[in-house]
Design a protein around this motif. Sequence first.
Motif, PDB file in Angstrom:
ATOM      1  N   GLU A  39      48.759  44.212  42.239  1.00  0.00           N
ATOM      2  CA  GLU A  39      48.117  44.838  41.080  1.00  0.00           C
ATOM      3  C   GLU A  39      48.534  44.134  39.788  1.00  0.00           C
ATOM      4  OE1 GLU A  39      45.806  47.279  38.674  1.00  0.00           O
ATOM      5  OE2 GLU A  39      45.681  46.813  40.808  1.00  0.00           O
ATOM      6  N   ILE A  40      49.788  43.736  39.704  1.00  0.00           N
ATOM      7  CA  ILE A  40      50.254  42.997  38.515  1.00  0.00           C
ATOM      8  C   ILE A  40      49.480  41.683  38.401  1.00  0.00           C
ATOM      9  CG2 ILE A  40      52.209  41.777  37.466  1.00  0.00           C
ATOM     10  CD1 ILE A  40      52.373  44.842  37.237  1.00  0.00           C
ATOM     11  N   ILE A  41      49.288  41.002  39.518  1.00  0.00           N
ATOM     12  CA  ILE A  41      48.548  39.734  39.506  1.00  0.00           C
ATOM     13  C   ILE A  41      47.091  39.983  39.119  1.00  0.00           C
ATOM     14  CG2 ILE A  41      47.694  37.861  40.982  1.00  0.00           C
ATOM     15  CD1 ILE A  41      50.448  38.051  42.445  1.00  0.00           C
ATOM     16  N   ARG A  42      46.462  41.037  39.672  1.00  0.00           N
ATOM     17  CA  ARG A  42      45.071  41.347  39.311  1.00  0.00           C
ATOM     18  C   ARG A  42      44.960  41.662  37.815  1.00  0.00           C
ATOM     19  NH1 ARG A  42      45.450  43.403  44.495  1.00  0.00           N
ATOM     20  NH2 ARG A  42      46.135  45.456  43.812  1.00  0.00           N
ATOM     21  N   ARG A  43      45.895  42.433  37.298  1.00  0.00           N
ATOM     22  CA  ARG A  43      45.892  42.744  35.861  1.00  0.00           C
ATOM     23  C   ARG A  43      46.056  41.471  35.040  1.00  0.00           C
ATOM     24  NH1 ARG A  43      49.861  48.044  35.350  1.00  0.00           N
ATOM     25  NH2 ARG A  43      48.586  49.469  36.588  1.00  0.00           N
ATOM     26  N   SER A  44      46.907  40.573  35.522  1.00  0.00           N
ATOM     27  CA  SER A  44      47.113  39.303  34.812  1.00  0.00           C
ATOM     28  C   SER A  44      45.826  38.494  34.761  1.00  0.00           C
ATOM     29  CB  SER A  44      48.211  38.482  35.492  1.00  0.00           C
ATOM     30  OG  SER A  44      49.439  39.177  35.444  1.00  0.00           O
ATOM     31  N   LEU A  45      45.076  38.494  35.853  1.00  0.00           N
ATOM     32  CA  LEU A  45      43.796  37.776  35.870  1.00  0.00           C
ATOM     33  C   LEU A  45      42.812  38.396  34.883  1.00  0.00           C
ATOM     34  CD1 LEU A  45      43.382  37.147  39.701  1.00  0.00           C
ATOM     35  CD2 LEU A  45      43.785  35.434  37.926  1.00  0.00           C
ATOM     36  N   ASP A  46      42.772  39.728  34.841  1.00  0.00           N
ATOM     37  CA  ASP A  46      41.890  40.407  33.883  1.00  0.00           C
ATOM     38  C   ASP A  46      42.292  40.067  32.452  1.00  0.00           C
ATOM     39  OD1 ASP A  46      40.437  41.564  35.923  1.00  0.00           O
ATOM     40  OD2 ASP A  46      41.499  43.489  35.827  1.00  0.00           O
ATOM     41  N   THR A  47      43.588  40.065  32.180  1.00  0.00           N
ATOM     42  CA  THR A  47      44.084  39.728  30.845  1.00  0.00           C
ATOM     43  C   THR A  47      43.743  38.288  30.502  1.00  0.00           C
ATOM     44  OG1 THR A  47      45.884  41.315  31.054  1.00  0.00           O
ATOM     45  CG2 THR A  47      46.147  39.603  29.395  1.00  0.00           C
ATOM     46  N   TYR A  48      43.878  37.397  31.467  1.00  0.00           N
ATOM     47  CA  TYR A  48      43.547  35.985  31.259  1.00  0.00           C
ATOM     48  C   TYR A  48      42.084  35.828  30.887  1.00  0.00           C
ATOM     49  CZ  TYR A  48      43.229  30.977  32.154  1.00  0.00           C
ATOM     50  OH  TYR A  48      43.011  29.636  32.024  1.00  0.00           O
ATOM     51  N   LYS A  49      41.190  36.533  31.609  1.00  0.00           N
ATOM     52  CA  LYS A  49      39.756  36.452  31.307  1.00  0.00           C
ATOM     53  C   LYS A  49      39.488  36.965  29.894  1.00  0.00           C
ATOM     54  CE  LYS A  49      38.296  38.724  34.899  1.00  0.00           C
ATOM     55  NZ  LYS A  49      37.498  39.410  35.909  1.00  0.00           N
ATOM     56  N   THR A  50      40.146  38.069  29.523  1.00  0.00           N
ATOM     57  CA  THR A  50      39.964  38.643  28.192  1.00  0.00           C
ATOM     58  C   THR A  50      40.457  37.669  27.124  1.00  0.00           C
ATOM     59  OG1 THR A  50      40.242  40.866  29.085  1.00  0.00           O
ATOM     60  CG2 THR A  50      40.537  40.613  26.729  1.00  0.00           C
ATOM     61  N   LEU A  51      41.603  37.056  27.354  1.00  0.00           N
ATOM     62  CA  LEU A  51      42.157  36.085  26.412  1.00  0.00           C
ATOM     63  C   LEU A  51      41.232  34.883  26.277  1.00  0.00           C
ATOM     64  CD1 LEU A  51      44.471  35.139  24.584  1.00  0.00           C
ATOM     65  CD2 LEU A  51      45.570  34.186  26.623  1.00  0.00           C
ATOM     66  N   GLU A  52      40.717  34.408  27.405  1.00  0.00           N
ATOM     67  CA  GLU A  52      39.785  33.274  27.386  1.00  0.00           C
ATOM     68  C   GLU A  52      38.558  33.599  26.536  1.00  0.00           C
ATOM     69  OE1 GLU A  52      38.577  32.310  31.363  1.00  0.00           O
ATOM     70  OE2 GLU A  52      39.284  30.261  31.178  1.00  0.00           O
ATOM     71  N   ALA A  53      38.024  34.802  26.708  1.00  0.00           N
ATOM     72  CA  ALA A  53      36.841  35.219  25.943  1.00  0.00           C
ATOM     73  C   ALA A  53      37.169  35.302  24.463  1.00  0.00           C
ATOM     74  CB  ALA A  53      36.331  36.564  26.455  1.00  0.00           C
ATOM     75  N   ARG A  54      38.354  35.813  24.124  1.00  0.00           N
ATOM     76  CA  ARG A  54      38.756  35.924  22.722  1.00  0.00           C
ATOM     77  C   ARG A  54      38.907  34.543  22.095  1.00  0.00           C
ATOM     78  NH1 ARG A  54      44.249  38.062  21.967  1.00  0.00           N
ATOM     79  NH2 ARG A  54      43.580  39.522  23.557  1.00  0.00           N
ATOM     80  N   ILE A  55      39.486  33.609  22.823  1.00  0.00           N
ATOM     81  CA  ILE A  55      39.657  32.239  22.311  1.00  0.00           C
ATOM     82  C   ILE A  55      38.293  31.600  22.091  1.00  0.00           C
ATOM     83  CG2 ILE A  55      40.428  29.915  22.949  1.00  0.00           C
ATOM     84  CD1 ILE A  55      42.861  31.300  24.305  1.00  0.00           C
ATOM     85  N   ARG A  56      37.375  31.781  23.060  1.00  0.00           N
ATOM     86  CA  ARG A  56      36.021  31.238  22.920  1.00  0.00           C
ATOM     87  C   ARG A  56      35.324  31.821  21.695  1.00  0.00           C
ATOM     88  NH1 ARG A  56      35.299  31.405  28.122  1.00  0.00           N
ATOM     89  NH2 ARG A  56      34.392  33.465  28.137  1.00  0.00           N
ATOM     90  N   LYS A  57      35.481  33.123  21.484  1.00  0.00           N
ATOM     91  CA  LYS A  57      34.862  33.779  20.339  1.00  0.00           C
ATOM     92  C   LYS A  57      35.444  33.234  19.031  1.00  0.00           C
ATOM     93  CE  LYS A  57      34.048  38.257  18.221  1.00  0.00           C
ATOM     94  NZ  LYS A  57      34.313  39.676  18.227  1.00  0.00           N
TER      95      LYS A  57
END
Length: 98
Positions: A39-57
């Motif tokens: 679950e920690i790894i899955r949450r980390s992946l979700d956070t990574y995707k969110t961070l990637e989207a924020r950087i792109r924005k």
Amino acid sequence: MATPAKSERANSRTVVLLRDSDRKKLEKLAAKEKVSSGEIIRRSLDTYKTLEARIRKEEEEKMMESTLVMLMDALEGANRSLANTCKRLDELHLQLNP
């Protein structure tokens, strides 16, 4: 954190090799959060995707800002040129109609 919907539940296994220090961090974080290491790894992946989207924005916003600055500079130049043209036309008008 809410439990994922039934269709979102983990359904495949992946082997991940970690350094001992990373494994200990993962286990400590999982224990603290009272969830599995997965679950920690899955949450980390979700956070990574969110961070990637924020950087792109942010990158898109910077590009739009620089484009806006260029457009404003061009508009200022056009306004100056138009003002000079109007001034010259006024001068010519005075010369033609004394």
